[in-house]
Design an enzyme around this catalytic site. Sequence first.
Site, mmCIF file in Angstrom:
data_model
loop_
_atom_site.group_PDB
_atom_site.id
_atom_site.type_symbol
_atom_site.label_atom_id
_atom_site.label_comp_id
_atom_site.label_asym_id
_atom_site.label_seq_id
_atom_site.Cartn_x
_atom_site.Cartn_y
_atom_site.Cartn_z
ATOM 1 N N ASN A 11 0.877 -1.177 0.000
ATOM 2 C CA ASN A 11 0.000 0.000 0.000
ATOM 3 C C ASN A 11 0.910 1.222 0.000
ATOM 4 O O ASN A 11 1.533 1.526 1.021
ATOM 5 C CB ASN A 11 -0.893 -0.032 1.247
ATOM 6 C CG ASN A 11 -1.687 1.257 1.413
ATOM 7 O OD1 ASN A 11 -1.727 2.103 0.519
ATOM 8 N ND2 ASN A 11 -2.319 1.402 2.568
ATOM 9 N N LYS A 13 0.086 4.293 -0.196
ATOM 10 C CA LYS A 13 -0.496 5.495 0.420
ATOM 11 C C LYS A 13 -0.250 6.701 -0.498
ATOM 12 O O LYS A 13 -0.266 6.561 -1.714
ATOM 13 C CB LYS A 13 0.066 5.680 1.839
ATOM 14 C CG LYS A 13 -0.074 4.392 2.665
ATOM 15 C CD LYS A 13 0.203 4.556 4.128
ATOM 16 C CE LYS A 13 -0.008 3.211 4.828
ATOM 17 N NZ LYS A 13 0.149 3.279 6.272
ATOM 18 N N HIS A 97 -9.367 1.363 4.943
ATOM 19 C CA HIS A 97 -8.097 1.501 5.666
ATOM 20 C C HIS A 97 -8.300 2.440 6.859
ATOM 21 O O HIS A 97 -9.067 3.393 6.776
ATOM 22 C CB HIS A 97 -7.020 2.049 4.724
ATOM 23 C CG HIS A 97 -5.650 1.970 5.309
ATOM 24 N ND1 HIS A 97 -5.183 2.902 6.217
ATOM 25 C CD2 HIS A 97 -4.658 1.066 5.149
ATOM 26 C CE1 HIS A 97 -3.956 2.560 6.578
ATOM 27 N NE2 HIS A 97 -3.619 1.455 5.950
ATOM 28 N N GLU A 99 -6.619 4.798 7.951
ATOM 29 C CA GLU A 99 -6.369 6.216 7.656
ATOM 30 C C GLU A 99 -7.593 6.855 7.018
ATOM 31 O O GLU A 99 -7.869 8.038 7.220
ATOM 32 C CB GLU A 99 -5.125 6.348 6.762
ATOM 33 C CG GLU A 99 -3.856 6.058 7.569
ATOM 34 C CD GLU A 99 -2.690 5.526 6.752
ATOM 35 O OE1 GLU A 99 -2.735 5.587 5.506
ATOM 36 O OE2 GLU A 99 -1.726 5.042 7.381
ATOM 37 N N GLU A 169 -5.164 -4.841 10.531
ATOM 38 C CA GLU A 169 -4.145 -3.815 10.724
ATOM 39 C C GLU A 169 -4.397 -3.092 12.046
ATOM 40 O O GLU A 169 -5.191 -2.143 12.094
ATOM 41 C CB GLU A 169 -4.188 -2.796 9.578
ATOM 42 C CG GLU A 169 -3.887 -3.392 8.220
ATOM 43 C CD GLU A 169 -3.259 -2.369 7.277
ATOM 44 O OE1 GLU A 169 -2.310 -2.743 6.590
ATOM 45 O OE2 GLU A 169 -3.710 -1.209 7.244
ATOM 46 N N GLY A 175 2.926 2.243 10.776
ATOM 47 C CA GLY A 175 3.893 3.333 10.646
ATOM 48 C C GLY A 175 4.650 3.656 11.924
ATOM 49 O O GLY A 175 5.321 4.675 12.016
ATOM 50 N N SER A 215 3.795 -2.208 10.244
ATOM 51 C CA SER A 215 5.239 -2.307 10.440
ATOM 52 C C SER A 215 5.811 -3.665 10.021
ATOM 53 O O SER A 215 6.708 -4.199 10.679
ATOM 54 C CB SER A 215 5.616 -1.974 11.890
ATOM 55 O OG SER A 215 5.241 -0.644 12.196
HETATM 56 P P1 13P Z 1 3.310 0.359 7.625
HETATM 57 O O1 13P Z 1 3.802 -0.914 6.988
HETATM 58 O O2 13P Z 1 4.045 1.576 7.149
HETATM 59 O O3 13P Z 1 3.236 0.245 9.122
HETATM 60 O O4 13P Z 1 1.797 0.584 7.108
HETATM 61 C C1 13P Z 1 0.891 -0.459 7.196
HETATM 62 C C2 13P Z 1 -0.324 -0.094 6.433
HETATM 63 O O5 13P Z 1 -1.066 0.800 6.790
HETATM 64 C C3 13P Z 1 -0.608 -0.852 5.193
HETATM 65 O O6 13P Z 1 -1.882 -0.608 4.727
#
Ligand code: 13P
Length: 252
Positions: A11, A13, A97, A99, A169, A175, A215
């Site tokens: 992903n 983003k 997601h 976010e 997740e 992150g 992560s």
């Molecule tokens: P990270 O791998 O940067 O922690 O992000 C995970 C994520 O949100 C994947 O959709």
Amino acid sequence: MTARRPLIAGNWKMFKTGAEAVEFARRFVPLVAGAGDRDLMIAPAFTALEALAGELKGTPVALGAQNLHWELEGPFTGEISPRMLAAAGCRYVIIGHSERRQHFGETNESVARRTRAALQAGLAPILCVGETETERNAGGTFSVLDKHVRKGLKNFVANELGALVIAYEPVWAIGTGRTATRDQAQEAHAFIRSLVSNLFNAELAGAVRILYGGSVKPENISELMAMPDIDGALVGGASLNPDSFAKIALFA
Ligand code: 13P
């Protein structure tokens, strides 16, 4: 032991232009040429879809999107439809997601509409679920997962969900560098799988792929993938670099 085919998904983003996506693909695709026993996917920003589709065509790496609207077309300024994604070469779409739930008002109800729209357009939805740190500390992890899955899949019947993928997740692991332990992840995945069995049937529960996200790195992918209910990964930061994403994709 598991018959489920692993899926390693990136992903991206809000990172990478079309040109940067092409540059990534030219380095990444040769690195994963031997990964025939697993599915790979990259979800770039909408503006990079067409360029990346050109690079990934004929390779084992599939294309995905990060969101979609539920209508096929119409007066929805700023939105992208399932039909447009399918025409751009997408096979997968990430839905709900954290976010989007946190910053853009995504709800379980809109998640259910997007999931239906994705399936109708022939796209495999990757339904994202997971608790915040506060919810976990309050002992609410399972009840959050229950709500996300139950409401996100409301009004579906099992035979509509053959292409469904679920991504667990935990928000506190995204992150932050704080990966869930393999036991924490396995416990959540097993809970989600038994919920799918209760809501639908054992056959769908046995077939649905449940990815872990938060992560994921080359250093922790193998121990996560060794767990019985972890069928793949949804990778953010570590998917932006071709070498680290290839190491994750080639986990042993
Ligand atoms: P990270 O791998 O940067 O922690 O992000 C995970 C994520 O949100 C994947 O959709």
